[in-house]
Design an enzyme around this catalytic site. Sequence first.
Site, PDB file in Angstrom:
ATOM      1  N   SER A  42       0.868  -1.192   0.000  1.00  0.00           N
ATOM      2  CA  SER A  42       0.000   0.000   0.000  1.00  0.00           C
ATOM      3  C   SER A  42       0.898   1.233   0.000  1.00  0.00           C
ATOM      4  CB  SER A  42      -0.846  -0.033   1.275  1.00  0.00           C
ATOM      5  OG  SER A  42      -1.417   1.228   1.536  1.00  0.00           O
ATOM      6  N   TYR A  87      -2.780  -0.306  10.514  1.00  0.00           N
ATOM      7  CA  TYR A  87      -2.758  -0.718   9.093  1.00  0.00           C
ATOM      8  C   TYR A  87      -1.387  -0.391   8.502  1.00  0.00           C
ATOM      9  CZ  TYR A  87      -4.241  -0.828   4.137  1.00  0.00           C
ATOM     10  OH  TYR A  87      -4.364  -1.097   2.788  1.00  0.00           O
TER      11      TYR A  87
HETATM   12  P1  NDP Z   1     -12.013  -5.279  -0.134  1.00  0.00           P
HETATM   13  O1  NDP Z   1     -12.484  -5.059   1.255  1.00  0.00           O
HETATM   14  O2  NDP Z   1     -12.803  -4.709  -1.254  1.00  0.00           O
HETATM   15  O3  NDP Z   1     -11.872  -6.879  -0.404  1.00  0.00           O
HETATM   16  C1  NDP Z   1     -11.194  -7.694   0.496  1.00  0.00           C
HETATM   17  C2  NDP Z   1     -11.295  -9.130   0.055  1.00  0.00           C
HETATM   18  O4  NDP Z   1     -10.542  -9.939   0.969  1.00  0.00           O
HETATM   19  C3  NDP Z   1     -12.714  -9.683   0.053  1.00  0.00           C
HETATM   20  O5  NDP Z   1     -12.834 -10.607  -1.005  1.00  0.00           O
HETATM   21  C4  NDP Z   1     -12.798 -10.404   1.412  1.00  0.00           C
HETATM   22  O6  NDP Z   1     -13.798 -11.405   1.376  1.00  0.00           O
HETATM   23  C5  NDP Z   1     -11.371 -10.972   1.497  1.00  0.00           C
HETATM   24  N1  NDP Z   1     -10.895 -11.272   2.851  1.00  0.00           N
HETATM   25  C6  NDP Z   1     -10.842 -10.437   3.914  1.00  0.00           C
HETATM   26  N2  NDP Z   1     -10.372 -11.083   4.986  1.00  0.00           N
HETATM   27  C7  NDP Z   1     -10.120 -12.362   4.586  1.00  0.00           C
HETATM   28  C8  NDP Z   1      -9.636 -13.525   5.245  1.00  0.00           C
HETATM   29  N3  NDP Z   1      -9.327 -13.507   6.544  1.00  0.00           N
HETATM   30  N4  NDP Z   1      -9.499 -14.671   4.539  1.00  0.00           N
HETATM   31  C9  NDP Z   1      -9.810 -14.708   3.214  1.00  0.00           C
HETATM   32  N5  NDP Z   1     -10.269 -13.633   2.545  1.00  0.00           N
HETATM   33  C10 NDP Z   1     -10.435 -12.488   3.219  1.00  0.00           C
HETATM   34  O7  NDP Z   1     -10.508  -4.791  -0.176  1.00  0.00           O
HETATM   35  P2  NDP Z   1      -9.647  -4.091  -1.359  1.00  0.00           P
HETATM   36  O8  NDP Z   1      -9.903  -4.791  -2.644  1.00  0.00           O
HETATM   37  O9  NDP Z   1      -9.798  -2.629  -1.288  1.00  0.00           O
HETATM   38  O10 NDP Z   1      -8.169  -4.417  -0.844  1.00  0.00           O
HETATM   39  C11 NDP Z   1      -7.446  -5.565  -1.241  1.00  0.00           C
HETATM   40  C12 NDP Z   1      -6.019  -5.420  -0.782  1.00  0.00           C
HETATM   41  O11 NDP Z   1      -5.462  -4.231  -1.329  1.00  0.00           O
HETATM   42  C13 NDP Z   1      -5.852  -5.306   0.736  1.00  0.00           C
HETATM   43  O12 NDP Z   1      -4.678  -5.981   1.125  1.00  0.00           O
HETATM   44  C14 NDP Z   1      -5.714  -3.808   0.947  1.00  0.00           C
HETATM   45  O13 NDP Z   1      -5.021  -3.508   2.135  1.00  0.00           O
HETATM   46  C15 NDP Z   1      -4.928  -3.437  -0.281  1.00  0.00           C
HETATM   47  N6  NDP Z   1      -5.004  -2.022  -0.662  1.00  0.00           N
HETATM   48  C16 NDP Z   1      -6.204  -1.456  -1.017  1.00  0.00           C
HETATM   49  C17 NDP Z   1      -6.229  -0.128  -1.410  1.00  0.00           C
HETATM   50  C18 NDP Z   1      -7.485   0.534  -1.878  1.00  0.00           C
HETATM   51  O14 NDP Z   1      -7.417   1.720  -2.228  1.00  0.00           O
HETATM   52  N7  NDP Z   1      -8.613  -0.137  -1.923  1.00  0.00           N
HETATM   53  C19 NDP Z   1      -5.017   0.704  -1.401  1.00  0.00           C
HETATM   54  C20 NDP Z   1      -3.820  -0.013  -1.008  1.00  0.00           C
HETATM   55  C21 NDP Z   1      -3.839  -1.314  -0.656  1.00  0.00           C
HETATM   56  P3  NDP Z   1     -14.464 -12.017   2.749  1.00  0.00           P
HETATM   57  O15 NDP Z   1     -14.746 -10.856   3.636  1.00  0.00           O
HETATM   58  O16 NDP Z   1     -15.672 -12.758   2.273  1.00  0.00           O
HETATM   59  O17 NDP Z   1     -13.435 -12.947   3.316  1.00  0.00           O
END
Ligand code: NDP
Length: 255
Positions: free
Chosen positions: A146, A159
Amino acid sequence: MSIQLFDLTGKRALITGSSQGIGLSLAEGLGKAGASVILNARTASRLDEAVTALRAAGIDATGVAFDVTDHVKVSEAVAKIEAEIGPIDILVNNAGIQRRGPLEDYPIDTWHEIVRANLDSVFFVSQAVGKFMIGRQRGKIINIGSLMSEQARYSIAPYTATKGAVKNLTKGMCTDWARYNIQINAIGPGYFATPLNKALVENPEFDSWLKKRTPAGRWGRTEELQGAAIFLASSAADFVNGQIIYVDGGVLATI
Ligand code: NDP
């Protein structure tokens, strides 16, 4: 040099946390570049919808639901995928969560929750998949960092700690595993409008601050992360190791 360097035909990728947001978009990108993709999340219903959507787009997609914070479940799931679906050539450690709150009142349980989801998970899944990759002397791992791998912002210190650690874990994994022909790199997304950022997307003050703060003048589109992922997953990156590529519209370059 040829475009075939980026071709992922015949490769299989596991993308954690890919039922929505960035993970789903990365799965789509790797799939369009030719890979078979294995989607993962905890909530089976959303996972099924994502698999159906990718299949409708002509991508060979399968869903495997497991919690990346449970190392026993992770080992079992990875062993099952390897035995029943096939070898994992590409691993994208994308699953992650955000939990905001002032540091002085940040609940201890929430601290542990975010460290487990954003950091422990990268170690657990990488170790489980890495053992198979070491056996094959080949593999690509992409960790999702990130902007917060470099910088901090009010109310998200935990975070920031996890994402800084993901950057350094990427370097450590490279140092231990490059000798086995495994390339481990990271992508650092800037601000993308996903469910994780719902609170920010819906905040007009943040939205206008972000557009001013970002040289590109806008939020990122999740498909704009696909190119970096395809590059790092492909033969084009066979000697690229331990790096983090920021895809952020120029934020980090600018005060
Ligand atoms: P979302 O919240 O949109 O999606 C997260 C996904 O991860 C979902 O599919 C969720 O499904 C899954 N997930 C969460 N916890 C678990 C777990 N314990 N086991 C398995 N699956 C899990 O997040 P983003 O797409 O925004 O973010 C994705 C990544 O990118 C993260 O690592 C985030 O920190 C990083 N990021 C995002 C940014 C942004 O601007 N959006 C910027 C920089 C980094 P479910 O809850 O059903 O498990």
